[in-house]
Structure formats: C-alpha cells, structure tokens
Design a protein around this motif. Structure first.
Motif, PDB file in Angstrom:
ATOM      1  N   ALA A  84       0.824  -1.201   0.000  1.00 49.71           N
ATOM      2  CA  ALA A  84       0.000   0.000   0.000  1.00 49.71           C
ATOM      3  C   ALA A  84       0.861   1.256   0.000  1.00 49.71           C
ATOM      4  CB  ALA A  84      -0.938  -0.003   1.205  1.00 49.71           C
ATOM      5  N   ASP A  85       1.936   1.251   0.773  1.00 53.66           N
ATOM      6  CA  ASP A  85       2.828   2.410   0.800  1.00 53.66           C
ATOM      7  C   ASP A  85       3.480   2.634  -0.556  1.00 53.66           C
ATOM      8  OD1 ASP A  85       2.253   2.871   3.459  1.00 53.66           O
ATOM      9  OD2 ASP A  85       4.085   1.928   4.203  1.00 53.66           O
ATOM     10  N   ALA A  86       3.888   1.563  -1.195  1.00 55.71           N
ATOM     11  CA  ALA A  86       4.540   1.692  -2.501  1.00 55.71           C
ATOM     12  C   ALA A  86       3.595   2.222  -3.563  1.00 55.71           C
ATOM     13  CB  ALA A  86       5.111   0.339  -2.937  1.00 55.71           C
ATOM     14  N   TRP A  87       2.308   1.966  -3.412  1.00 53.22           N
ATOM     15  CA  TRP A  87       1.325   2.388  -4.416  1.00 53.22           C
ATOM     16  C   TRP A  87       0.381   3.458  -3.890  1.00 53.22           C
ATOM     17  CZ3 TRP A  87       1.963   1.354  -9.341  1.00 53.22           C
ATOM     18  CH2 TRP A  87       2.866   0.344  -9.651  1.00 53.22           C
ATOM     19  N   SER A  88       0.840   4.220  -2.905  1.00 53.66           N
ATOM     20  CA  SER A  88       0.013   5.310  -2.388  1.00 53.66           C
ATOM     21  C   SER A  88      -0.118   6.406  -3.444  1.00 53.66           C
ATOM     22  CB  SER A  88       0.627   5.890  -1.119  1.00 53.66           C
ATOM     23  OG  SER A  88       1.841   6.561  -1.426  1.00 53.66           O
ATOM     24  N   ALA A  89      -1.153   7.201  -3.339  1.00 55.40           N
ATOM     25  CA  ALA A  89      -1.403   8.268  -4.309  1.00 55.40           C
ATOM     26  C   ALA A  89      -0.208   9.224  -4.451  1.00 55.40           C
ATOM     27  CB  ALA A  89      -2.675   9.023  -3.950  1.00 55.40           C
ATOM     28  N   PRO A  90       0.409   9.674  -3.351  1.00 54.54           N
ATOM     29  CA  PRO A  90       1.550  10.587  -3.513  1.00 54.54           C
ATOM     30  C   PRO A  90       2.732   9.946  -4.264  1.00 54.54           C
ATOM     31  CG  PRO A  90       0.707  10.719  -1.279  1.00 54.54           C
ATOM     32  CD  PRO A  90       0.008   9.573  -1.941  1.00 54.54           C
ATOM     33  N   ARG A  91       3.023   8.696  -3.986  1.00 52.06           N
ATOM     34  CA  ARG A  91       4.138   8.039  -4.682  1.00 52.06           C
ATOM     35  C   ARG A  91       3.836   7.834  -6.158  1.00 52.06           C
ATOM     36  NH1 ARG A  91       7.870   4.346  -1.058  1.00 52.06           N
ATOM     37  NH2 ARG A  91       7.575   5.418   0.897  1.00 52.06           N
ATOM     38  N   VAL A  92       2.618   7.413  -6.451  1.00 55.44           N
ATOM     39  CA  VAL A  92       2.242   7.218  -7.851  1.00 55.44           C
ATOM     40  C   VAL A  92       2.253   8.558  -8.583  1.00 55.44           C
ATOM     41  CG1 VAL A  92       0.357   6.501  -9.377  1.00 55.44           C
ATOM     42  CG2 VAL A  92       0.952   5.105  -7.392  1.00 55.44           C
ATOM     43  N   ALA A  93       1.764   9.601  -7.937  1.00 62.11           N
ATOM     44  CA  ALA A  93       1.774  10.924  -8.555  1.00 62.11           C
ATOM     45  C   ALA A  93       3.200  11.367  -8.869  1.00 62.11           C
ATOM     46  CB  ALA A  93       1.092  11.935  -7.637  1.00 62.11           C
ATOM     47  N   LYS A  94       4.132  11.137  -7.959  1.00 62.89           N
ATOM     48  CA  LYS A  94       5.529  11.495  -8.205  1.00 62.89           C
ATOM     49  C   LYS A  94       6.089  10.735  -9.403  1.00 62.89           C
ATOM     50  CE  LYS A  94       6.821  12.850  -3.534  1.00 62.89           C
ATOM     51  NZ  LYS A  94       7.644  12.555  -2.360  1.00 62.89           N
ATOM     52  N   LYS A  95       5.713   9.474  -9.529  1.00 58.64           N
ATOM     53  CA  LYS A  95       6.179   8.689 -10.673  1.00 58.64           C
ATOM     54  C   LYS A  95       5.651   9.268 -11.977  1.00 58.64           C
ATOM     55  CE  LYS A  95       6.652   4.418  -8.060  1.00 58.64           C
ATOM     56  NZ  LYS A  95       6.176   3.053  -7.833  1.00 58.64           N
ATOM     57  N   TRP A  96       4.364   9.659 -11.986  1.00 52.68           N
ATOM     58  CA  TRP A  96       3.792  10.245 -13.201  1.00 52.68           C
ATOM     59  C   TRP A  96       4.421  11.597 -13.516  1.00 52.68           C
ATOM     60  CZ3 TRP A  96       1.709   7.868 -16.947  1.00 52.68           C
ATOM     61  CH2 TRP A  96       0.999   6.692 -16.742  1.00 52.68           C
ATOM     62  N   VAL A  97       4.689  12.402 -12.512  1.00 50.53           N
ATOM     63  CA  VAL A  97       5.361  13.684 -12.735  1.00 50.53           C
ATOM     64  C   VAL A  97       6.718  13.443 -13.372  1.00 50.53           C
ATOM     65  CG1 VAL A  97       6.450  15.653 -11.576  1.00 50.53           C
ATOM     66  CG2 VAL A  97       4.122  14.962 -10.958  1.00 50.53           C
ATOM     67  N   SER A  98       7.437  12.458 -12.890  1.00 47.52           N
ATOM     68  CA  SER A  98       8.745  12.126 -13.458  1.00 47.52           C
ATOM     69  C   SER A  98       8.615  11.705 -14.920  1.00 47.52           C
ATOM     70  CB  SER A  98       9.390  11.009 -12.641  1.00 47.52           C
ATOM     71  OG  SER A  98      10.598  10.607 -13.211  1.00 47.52           O
ATOM     72  N   VAL A  99       7.609  10.916 -15.230  1.00 52.07           N
ATOM     73  CA  VAL A  99       7.386  10.495 -16.624  1.00 52.07           C
ATOM     74  C   VAL A  99       7.148  11.718 -17.502  1.00 52.07           C
ATOM     75  CG1 VAL A  99       5.770   9.310 -18.159  1.00 52.07           C
ATOM     76  CG2 VAL A  99       6.555   8.184 -16.069  1.00 52.07           C
TER      77      VAL A  99
END
Length: 76
Positions: A53-68
């Motif tokens: 759950a921590d690895a796929w939390s909204a803030p972490r996923v959002a950071k990954k998309w921002v990086s993309v």
C-alpha cells in the motif's frame, strides 16, 4: 484474500502479503477460516500489505507520473 485475476496478481504474493485463492466460494471460505484462526499469518500478511500500500500510495504514484511527464518534456 485475493484471486489470481486482474491487476492484483502483479502486486500480491501468496503468504507474503495476501492469500491467493481460486475464485470459487469454497477456496475463499477456506482462506477466511485459515486467516481467522492464525494470528501470526494475519500479522505477517498485514505487514506485507502495508508495504504494498505504501509503494502504491497516491503521492508516490503521482511522483512517478510527474517524473514520466518531466522526461517527456525534456525531449520536446
């Protein structure tokens, strides 16, 4: 408790962060009984679930998309 179907199969691992069962009612009921009678198993799965759950939390996923998107913009 999860079935082998769908996106869960990629993130959940039997006896690490879930009990993976066939989709039939008997398998699900059996897993429910096992989980309700084994506190150590429950605790282990709960801890493993928190890690996923921590690895796929909204803030972490959002950071990954921002990086993309930042990588794409650098190429333009």
């Amino acid at each position: 408790i999860a079935t082998k179907l769908g996106c869960f199969a990629e993130k959940l691992f039997h006896n690490e962060n879930a009990l993976i069962v066939d989709g039939n009612p008997a398998s699900i009921a059996s897993a429910m009984l096992e989980l309700s009678s084994d506190r150590q198993l429950f605790a282990r799965l709960a801890e493993g679930t928190h890690l996923v759950a921590d690895a796929w939390s909204a803030p972490r996923v959002a950071k990954k998309w921002v990086s993309v998107y930042e990588n794409i913009l650098q190429r333009v």
